[in-house]
Design a protein around this motif. Structure first.
Motif, PDB file in Angstrom:
ATOM      1  N   CYS A   1      20.683 -33.679 -58.425  1.00 51.89           N
ATOM      2  CA  CYS A   1      19.849 -34.613 -57.665  1.00 51.89           C
ATOM      3  C   CYS A   1      19.310 -33.970 -56.387  1.00 51.89           C
ATOM      4  CB  CYS A   1      20.637 -35.872 -57.319  1.00 51.89           C
ATOM      5  SG  CYS A   1      21.016 -36.905 -58.734  1.00 51.89           S
TER       6      CYS A   1
ATOM      7  N   TYR B   1      23.563 -31.456 -65.657  1.00 53.97           N
ATOM      8  CA  TYR B   1      24.253 -32.675 -66.032  1.00 53.97           C
ATOM      9  C   TYR B   1      23.355 -33.493 -66.949  1.00 53.97           C
ATOM     10  CZ  TYR B   1      26.346 -37.312 -65.456  1.00 53.97           C
ATOM     11  OH  TYR B   1      26.921 -38.532 -65.678  1.00 53.97           O
ATOM     12  N   ARG B   2      23.904 -33.975 -68.017  1.00 48.32           N
ATOM     13  CA  ARG B   2      23.181 -34.878 -68.918  1.00 48.32           C
ATOM     14  C   ARG B   2      24.067 -36.090 -69.171  1.00 48.32           C
ATOM     15  NH1 ARG B   2      18.631 -32.520 -70.712  1.00 48.32           N
ATOM     16  NH2 ARG B   2      18.641 -30.308 -71.109  1.00 48.32           N
ATOM     17  N   ALA B   3      23.532 -37.247 -68.853  1.00 46.61           N
ATOM     18  CA  ALA B   3      24.268 -38.481 -69.097  1.00 46.61           C
ATOM     19  C   ALA B   3      24.134 -38.849 -70.566  1.00 46.61           C
ATOM     20  CB  ALA B   3      23.726 -39.599 -68.227  1.00 46.61           C
TER      21      ALA B   3
ATOM     22  N   SER C   1      30.223 -31.556 -57.723  1.00 39.53           N
ATOM     23  CA  SER C   1      29.602 -32.598 -58.547  1.00 39.53           C
ATOM     24  C   SER C   1      28.315 -32.059 -59.158  1.00 39.53           C
ATOM     25  CB  SER C   1      29.286 -33.841 -57.706  1.00 39.53           C
ATOM     26  OG  SER C   1      28.464 -34.734 -58.440  1.00 39.53           O
ATOM     27  N   ARG C   2      28.322 -31.889 -60.467  1.00 39.06           N
ATOM     28  CA  ARG C   2      27.130 -31.371 -61.148  1.00 39.06           C
ATOM     29  C   ARG C   2      25.968 -32.347 -61.017  1.00 39.06           C
ATOM     30  NH1 ARG C   2      28.928 -29.397 -66.977  1.00 39.06           N
ATOM     31  NH2 ARG C   2      28.654 -31.614 -67.219  1.00 39.06           N
ATOM     32  N   ARG C   3      26.259 -33.619 -61.127  1.00 38.83           N
ATOM     33  CA  ARG C   3      25.199 -34.626 -61.039  1.00 38.83           C
ATOM     34  C   ARG C   3      24.561 -34.621 -59.654  1.00 38.83           C
ATOM     35  NH1 ARG C   3      24.559 -40.302 -60.108  1.00 38.83           N
ATOM     36  NH2 ARG C   3      22.951 -41.120 -61.504  1.00 38.83           N
ATOM     37  N   GLN C   4      25.374 -34.606 -58.621  1.00 38.19           N
ATOM     38  CA  GLN C   4      24.856 -34.602 -57.248  1.00 38.19           C
ATOM     39  C   GLN C   4      24.079 -33.324 -56.959  1.00 38.19           C
ATOM     40  OE1 GLN C   4      24.899 -37.206 -55.378  1.00 38.19           O
ATOM     41  NE2 GLN C   4      23.996 -36.310 -53.576  1.00 38.19           N
TER      42      GLN C   4
ATOM     43  N   LYS D   1      18.905 -28.207 -66.398  1.00 35.81           N
ATOM     44  CA  LYS D   1      19.802 -29.306 -66.027  1.00 35.81           C
ATOM     45  C   LYS D   1      21.253 -28.850 -66.023  1.00 35.81           C
ATOM     46  CE  LYS D   1      16.930 -33.080 -67.030  1.00 35.81           C
ATOM     47  NZ  LYS D   1      16.617 -33.891 -65.932  1.00 35.81           N
TER      48      LYS D   1
END
Length: 137
Positions: free
Chosen positions: A88, A118-120, A82-85, A116
């Protein structure tokens, strides 16, 4: 038997020059106490992951240029799932090292400005927003 009892009586000396010490100290600060409940829960999970991997990492090794490569490699490994996790957890790690750096230890922050993963996108978060119609005035 006497040697056994002597060994049992001796206290275990924990290494105070590792990241685990800094992670523990951070969790005893007003900054930590002031976190919102949700962020506090998230940080606990992140810190557990950091402790598992780097709890015994020596503070003095943070100034070594290979430390940054090691930490980024770990982030990339987490990003496979998970890139987002991963972002974080790594941001939490960097934040704790900034806190420690501001207090004199370590002399470097190898987690600084990692970039970064992950970019939302707002359109993904809220669905497609309709185009604004020009006014007819």
């Amino acid at each position: 038997m006497a040697a056994y009892y002597d060994a049992v009586q001796q206290k275990v000396v924990h290494n105070k020059d590792n990241l685990q010490t800094k992670l523990n100290q951070y969790q005893d600060t007003p900054k930590w106490a002031g976190l919102a409940e949700r962020k506090h829960r998230d940080y606990v999970g992140h810190i557990l992951r950091i402790e598992e991997r780097f709890g015994d990492f020596p503070i003095r090794a943070l100034t070594d240029c290979r430390a940054r490569a090691e930490f980024l490699s770990w982030r990339d490994e987490m990003a496979r799932k998970s890139r987002r996790q991963a972002g974080c957890v790594f941001a939490t790690f960097a934040s704790i090292l900034v806190w420690a750096y501001d207090r004199g230890l370590p002399n470097a922050n190898p987690c600084e400005r990692p970039g970064k993963l992950y970019r939302a996108k707002r359109s993904e978060a809220y669905g497609r927003m309709p185009m604004r119609q020009p006014s007819s005035k």
